[in-house]
Design a protein around this motif. Structure first.
Motif, PDB file in Angstrom:
ATOM      1  N   MET A   1       0.828  -1.211   0.000  1.00  0.00           N
ATOM      2  CA  MET A   1       0.000   0.000   0.000  1.00  0.00           C
ATOM      3  C   MET A   1       0.859   1.258   0.000  1.00  0.00           C
ATOM      4  O   MET A   1       0.565   2.222  -0.702  1.00  0.00           O
ATOM      5  CB  MET A   1      -0.953  -0.006   1.205  1.00  0.00           C
ATOM      6  CG  MET A   1      -2.028  -1.078   1.100  1.00  0.00           C
ATOM      7  SD  MET A   1      -3.318  -1.010   2.384  1.00  0.00           S
ATOM      8  CE  MET A   1      -2.401  -1.007   3.892  1.00  0.00           C
ATOM      9  N   ASP A   2       1.941   1.234   0.777  1.00  0.00           N
ATOM     10  CA  ASP A   2       2.835   2.393   0.851  1.00  0.00           C
ATOM     11  C   ASP A   2       3.453   2.703  -0.502  1.00  0.00           C
ATOM     12  O   ASP A   2       3.502   3.864  -0.921  1.00  0.00           O
ATOM     13  CB  ASP A   2       3.924   2.147   1.893  1.00  0.00           C
ATOM     14  CG  ASP A   2       4.910   3.292   1.969  1.00  0.00           C
ATOM     15  OD1 ASP A   2       4.481   4.418   2.283  1.00  0.00           O
ATOM     16  OD2 ASP A   2       6.112   3.065   1.696  1.00  0.00           O
ATOM     17  N   ILE A   3       3.900   1.678  -1.201  1.00  0.00           N
ATOM     18  CA  ILE A   3       4.562   1.934  -2.488  1.00  0.00           C
ATOM     19  C   ILE A   3       3.563   2.455  -3.511  1.00  0.00           C
ATOM     20  O   ILE A   3       3.904   3.293  -4.356  1.00  0.00           O
ATOM     21  CB  ILE A   3       5.336   0.687  -2.985  1.00  0.00           C
ATOM     22  CG1 ILE A   3       6.413   1.088  -4.005  1.00  0.00           C
ATOM     23  CG2 ILE A   3       4.419  -0.347  -3.583  1.00  0.00           C
ATOM     24  CD1 ILE A   3       7.554   1.868  -3.444  1.00  0.00           C
ATOM     25  N   GLU A   4       2.319   2.007  -3.440  1.00  0.00           N
ATOM     26  CA  GLU A   4       1.295   2.524  -4.351  1.00  0.00           C
ATOM     27  C   GLU A   4       1.040   4.003  -4.092  1.00  0.00           C
ATOM     28  O   GLU A   4       0.860   4.793  -5.033  1.00  0.00           O
ATOM     29  CB  GLU A   4      -0.004   1.721  -4.234  1.00  0.00           C
ATOM     30  CG  GLU A   4       0.079   0.336  -4.847  1.00  0.00           C
ATOM     31  CD  GLU A   4       0.487   0.342  -6.320  1.00  0.00           C
ATOM     32  OE1 GLU A   4       0.058   1.235  -7.082  1.00  0.00           O
ATOM     33  OE2 GLU A   4       1.247  -0.572  -6.704  1.00  0.00           O
ATOM     34  N   GLU A   5       1.043   4.403  -2.824  1.00  0.00           N
ATOM     35  CA  GLU A   5       0.886   5.822  -2.488  1.00  0.00           C
ATOM     36  C   GLU A   5       2.067   6.644  -3.021  1.00  0.00           C
ATOM     37  O   GLU A   5       1.890   7.764  -3.518  1.00  0.00           O
ATOM     38  CB  GLU A   5       0.757   6.009  -0.972  1.00  0.00           C
ATOM     39  CG  GLU A   5      -0.567   5.559  -0.418  1.00  0.00           C
ATOM     40  CD  GLU A   5      -1.742   6.305  -1.032  1.00  0.00           C
ATOM     41  OE1 GLU A   5      -1.695   7.549  -1.156  1.00  0.00           O
ATOM     42  OE2 GLU A   5      -2.729   5.622  -1.421  1.00  0.00           O
ATOM     43  N   ARG A   6       3.244   6.077  -2.921  1.00  0.00           N
ATOM     44  CA  ARG A   6       4.432   6.785  -3.423  1.00  0.00           C
ATOM     45  C   ARG A   6       4.356   6.946  -4.947  1.00  0.00           C
ATOM     46  O   ARG A   6       4.701   7.991  -5.481  1.00  0.00           O
ATOM     47  CB  ARG A   6       5.705   6.028  -3.040  1.00  0.00           C
ATOM     48  CG  ARG A   6       6.010   6.113  -1.567  1.00  0.00           C
ATOM     49  CD  ARG A   6       7.173   5.204  -1.190  1.00  0.00           C
ATOM     50  NE  ARG A   6       7.305   5.123   0.245  1.00  0.00           N
ATOM     51  CZ  ARG A   6       8.007   5.975   0.970  1.00  0.00           C
ATOM     52  NH1 ARG A   6       8.636   6.980   0.389  1.00  0.00           N
ATOM     53  NH2 ARG A   6       8.069   5.838   2.269  1.00  0.00           N
ATOM     54  N   ILE A   7       3.909   5.903  -5.625  1.00  0.00           N
ATOM     55  CA  ILE A   7       3.783   5.977  -7.085  1.00  0.00           C
ATOM     56  C   ILE A   7       2.785   7.067  -7.477  1.00  0.00           C
ATOM     57  O   ILE A   7       3.040   7.860  -8.380  1.00  0.00           O
ATOM     58  CB  ILE A   7       3.391   4.616  -7.684  1.00  0.00           C
ATOM     59  CG1 ILE A   7       4.563   3.617  -7.539  1.00  0.00           C
ATOM     60  CG2 ILE A   7       2.969   4.741  -9.144  1.00  0.00           C
ATOM     61  CD1 ILE A   7       4.215   2.182  -7.855  1.00  0.00           C
ATOM     62  N   LYS A   8       1.680   7.132  -6.766  1.00  0.00           N
ATOM     63  CA  LYS A   8       0.690   8.184  -7.046  1.00  0.00           C
ATOM     64  C   LYS A   8       1.311   9.561  -6.824  1.00  0.00           C
ATOM     65  O   LYS A   8       1.115  10.480  -7.617  1.00  0.00           O
ATOM     66  CB  LYS A   8      -0.537   8.034  -6.142  1.00  0.00           C
ATOM     67  CG  LYS A   8      -1.449   6.884  -6.517  1.00  0.00           C
ATOM     68  CD  LYS A   8      -2.598   6.798  -5.525  1.00  0.00           C
ATOM     69  CE  LYS A   8      -3.390   5.515  -5.739  1.00  0.00           C
ATOM     70  NZ  LYS A   8      -4.398   5.323  -4.692  1.00  0.00           N
ATOM     71  N   ARG A   9       2.065   9.692  -5.744  1.00  0.00           N
ATOM     72  CA  ARG A   9       2.662  10.993  -5.407  1.00  0.00           C
ATOM     73  C   ARG A   9       3.654  11.446  -6.473  1.00  0.00           C
ATOM     74  O   ARG A   9       3.651  12.613  -6.868  1.00  0.00           O
ATOM     75  CB  ARG A   9       3.341  10.903  -4.041  1.00  0.00           C
ATOM     76  CG  ARG A   9       3.834  12.237  -3.538  1.00  0.00           C
ATOM     77  CD  ARG A   9       4.408  12.175  -2.134  1.00  0.00           C
ATOM     78  NE  ARG A   9       5.587  11.351  -2.068  1.00  0.00           N
ATOM     79  CZ  ARG A   9       5.785  10.334  -1.225  1.00  0.00           C
ATOM     80  NH1 ARG A   9       4.844  10.026  -0.361  1.00  0.00           N
ATOM     81  NH2 ARG A   9       6.889   9.641  -1.231  1.00  0.00           N
ATOM     82  N   VAL A  10       4.487  10.537  -6.960  1.00  0.00           N
ATOM     83  CA  VAL A  10       5.504  10.948  -7.948  1.00  0.00           C
ATOM     84  C   VAL A  10       4.952  10.998  -9.358  1.00  0.00           C
ATOM     85  O   VAL A  10       5.623  11.472 -10.279  1.00  0.00           O
ATOM     86  CB  VAL A  10       6.764  10.058  -7.896  1.00  0.00           C
ATOM     87  CG1 VAL A  10       7.411  10.142  -6.525  1.00  0.00           C
ATOM     88  CG2 VAL A  10       6.460   8.614  -8.280  1.00  0.00           C
ATOM     89  N   SER A  11       3.721  10.540  -9.555  1.00  0.00           N
ATOM     90  CA  SER A  11       3.094  10.561 -10.882  1.00  0.00           C
ATOM     91  C   SER A  11       2.362  11.868 -11.161  1.00  0.00           C
ATOM     92  O   SER A  11       1.870  12.081 -12.254  1.00  0.00           O
ATOM     93  CB  SER A  11       2.130   9.393 -11.035  1.00  0.00           C
ATOM     94  OG  SER A  11       2.820   8.172 -10.951  1.00  0.00           O
ATOM     95  N   LYS A  12       2.237  12.739 -10.162  1.00  0.00           N
ATOM     96  CA  LYS A  12       1.475  13.974 -10.328  1.00  0.00           C
ATOM     97  C   LYS A  12       2.220  14.988 -11.182  1.00  0.00           C
ATOM     98  O   LYS A  12       3.381  15.065 -11.251  1.00  0.00           O
ATOM     99  CB  LYS A  12       1.163  14.597  -8.960  1.00  0.00           C
ATOM    100  CG  LYS A  12       0.217  13.738  -8.168  1.00  0.00           C
ATOM    101  CD  LYS A  12      -0.068  14.365  -6.824  1.00  0.00           C
ATOM    102  CE  LYS A  12      -1.032  13.496  -6.037  1.00  0.00           C
ATOM    103  NZ  LYS A  12      -1.315  14.012  -4.730  1.00  0.00           N
TER     104      LYS A  12
END
Length: 192
Positions: free
Chosen positions: A181-192
């Motif tokens: 779950m943490d890595i998915e949140e990080r991916i969303k954050r850096v995809s913005k």
């Protein structure tokens, strides 16, 4: 107390190190450092300055210093632990990779991104020779590489490494796993 009565220094040092881990888990870093230092003194007396048990104590002291933002001290202890391991372990031992990842993370916290990446890449080189490609240690190092690139402002590379970590986490764990779950949140954050 029983180990003290038996004068079994090895078990006493191990127990005190475990107590330090409990304090660390409870975020009582002051008591954790006291316990690690007590274990360290016993280990040095019993085994000498160049023993794996001493390296473990150094790692613990380094981790505590990192948690309280004393990164220079953390780095010094983590480097001492790595130096001991390098004397006793084969060059491709995964524990050397883990030590390099921890050192890289500390360099990242210090803002020395070049040194952080050097240590992460060293970890990956070691892991490629010693563990399966879907091992969680790969994922942790890729995640830290992603964090470092994010801190550098290179979101494209951050996303690339976070996705590499995510692929491993998703193969190993369910989607409700904390790391996944943490890595998915990080991916969303850096995809913005």
């Amino acid at each position: 107390d029983i180990y003290k009565q038996l004068q079994n220094q090895t078990l006493m040092a191990d127990t005190i190190s475990n107590i330090a881990l409990v304090y660390f888990g409870k975020e009582d870093y002051q008591q954790a450092i006291v316990a690690y230092n007590e274990a360290l003194a016993i280990c040095i007396k019993e085994f000498g300055i160049d023993h794996e048990k001493v390296a473990k104590c150094y790692d613990g002291i380094g981790a505590v210093n990192g948690k309280v933002n004393r990164y220079s001290e953390a780095l010094a202890f983590k480097k001492m632990a790595l130096a001991i391991r390098e004397k006793h372990l084969p060059a491709d031992h995964p524990d050397l990779g883990q030590s390099n990842t921890c050192i890289g993370t500390t360099y990242m916290s210090l803002g020395d991104f070049e040194s952080a990446m050097w240590h992460y890449n060293k970890s990956i080189q070691i892991y490629e020779k010693s563990i399966p490609s879907d091992h969680p240690r790969f994922a942790m190092t890729f995640k830290q590489m992603g964090n470092t690139y994010e801190n550098m402002g290179d979101l494209k590379k951050a996303k690339y490494y976070c996705k590499k970590a995510a692929a491993i986490y998703h193969r190993l764990f369910r989607s409700n796993n904390v790391d996944a779950m943490d890595i998915e949140e990080r991916i969303k954050r850096v995809s913005k």
